[in-house]
Motif scaffolding. Sequence first.
Motif, PDB file in Angstrom:
ATOM      1  N   ASN A   2       0.822  -1.208   0.000  1.00 10.67           N
ATOM      2  CA  ASN A   2       0.000   0.000   0.000  1.00 10.67           C
ATOM      3  C   ASN A   2       0.862   1.267   0.000  1.00 10.67           C
ATOM      4  N   ASP A   3       0.226   2.397  -0.246  1.00 10.48           N
ATOM      5  CA  ASP A   3       0.945   3.670  -0.378  1.00 10.48           C
ATOM      6  C   ASP A   3       1.705   4.070   0.882  1.00 10.48           C
ATOM      7  N   SER A   4       1.115   3.850   2.045  1.00 12.82           N
ATOM      8  CA  SER A   4       1.802   4.255   3.286  1.00 12.82           C
ATOM      9  C   SER A   4       3.056   3.408   3.520  1.00 12.82           C
ATOM     10  N   THR A   5       2.981   2.115   3.177  1.00 17.66           N
ATOM     11  CA  THR A   5       4.160   1.250   3.313  1.00 17.66           C
ATOM     12  C   THR A   5       5.240   1.678   2.328  1.00 17.66           C
ATOM     13  N   LEU A   6       4.829   1.966   1.102  1.00 16.78           N
ATOM     14  CA  LEU A   6       5.788   2.444   0.096  1.00 16.78           C
ATOM     15  C   LEU A   6       6.452   3.733   0.551  1.00 16.78           C
ATOM     16  N   LYS A   7       5.662   4.643   1.091  1.00 14.26           N
ATOM     17  CA  LYS A   7       6.198   5.919   1.565  1.00 14.26           C
ATOM     18  C   LYS A   7       7.184   5.681   2.709  1.00 14.26           C
ATOM     19  N   TYR A   8       6.821   4.806   3.629  1.00 14.57           N
ATOM     20  CA  TYR A   8       7.696   4.499   4.762  1.00 14.57           C
ATOM     21  C   TYR A   8       9.063   3.988   4.281  1.00 14.57           C
ATOM     22  N   PHE A   9       9.036   2.998   3.396  1.00 12.46           N
ATOM     23  CA  PHE A   9      10.295   2.427   2.925  1.00 12.46           C
ATOM     24  C   PHE A   9      11.083   3.397   2.051  1.00 12.46           C
ATOM     25  N   SER A  10      10.390   4.235   1.302  1.00 12.10           N
ATOM     26  CA  SER A  10      11.099   5.194   0.446  1.00 12.10           C
ATOM     27  C   SER A  10      11.868   6.224   1.265  1.00 12.10           C
ATOM     28  N   GLU A  11      11.437   6.437   2.505  1.00 11.98           N
ATOM     29  CA  GLU A  11      12.117   7.402   3.369  1.00 11.98           C
ATOM     30  C   GLU A  11      13.278   6.805   4.141  1.00 11.98           C
ATOM     31  N   LEU A  12      13.446   5.486   4.081  1.00 13.90           N
ATOM     32  CA  LEU A  12      14.581   4.851   4.758  1.00 13.90           C
ATOM     33  C   LEU A  12      15.868   5.102   3.982  1.00 13.90           C
ATOM     34  N   SER A  13      16.968   5.236   4.690  1.00  7.16           N
ATOM     35  CA  SER A  13      18.271   5.315   4.018  1.00  7.16           C
ATOM     36  C   SER A  13      18.610   3.918   3.483  1.00  7.16           C
ATOM     37  N   ASP A  14      19.564   3.863   2.577  1.00  7.45           N
ATOM     38  CA  ASP A  14      19.995   2.562   2.054  1.00  7.45           C
ATOM     39  C   ASP A  14      20.485   1.648   3.175  1.00  7.45           C
ATOM     40  N   GLN A  15      21.201   2.214   4.149  1.00  5.63           N
ATOM     41  CA  GLN A  15      21.703   1.414   5.271  1.00  5.63           C
ATOM     42  C   GLN A  15      20.545   0.816   6.070  1.00  5.63           C
ATOM     43  N   GLU A  16      19.522   1.625   6.337  1.00  6.97           N
ATOM     44  CA  GLU A  16      18.371   1.124   7.097  1.00  6.97           C
ATOM     45  C   GLU A  16      17.619   0.050   6.315  1.00  6.97           C
TER      46      GLU A  16
END
Length: 193
Positions: A2-16
């Motif tokens: 879903n969109d909120s999950t996509l948004k959450y992961f898109s805001e993570l750094s590559d390391q995270e």
Amino acid sequence: MNDSTLKYFSELSDQELLSRVVAQDKAAIEYFFYFRFYPIFEKIVLHTLHNQVETEELINEFYIYLQSDNWSKLKTFEWKSSLSTWLTVVASRFFVKKKQELTKIDGEKVLNIDDFTNVLKTESTLPITRADLYDAIHKMRNPKHKWVLLSELMGYSTEEMAREMNTTVINIYNYKKRAKIELVELLNEKKDV
């Protein structure tokens, strides 16, 4: 996803993101392969494999490769470059090698049932009977895998299977590889009964 999950992961750094992937977070793994780095796999399919394999098949093969030995390959990444650069290099090398392996076609050989069962590595020391083999094949969940194995037993060449399924020879080899893994699991389950 879903969109909120996509948004959450898109805001993570590559390391995270990487740390979540190696921690077996299923949502992070899906995001990693099917969203964040999907364009890399599409480019490899287009430029390295010349559209001879479906992007999803490529991702499945690369996932199996990366997750082996508890993600040991990903854990070797030292952050001396960007994650996408490193992933592009590793994926390209993997698939150039894989393409060479898969295109070694022995089209003249037709398998008989003994040749077929001799290459299966099961946990059982008992021989695999024809009935056991066909019973396990018919219990397979993936219809493509079932069809490829039955076609191989009937003597179809890889090229004939590719034409019949309207796909590439490389995809047929991928289906056969996965089908044999599933088949061995089913035969081992039968042994345990």
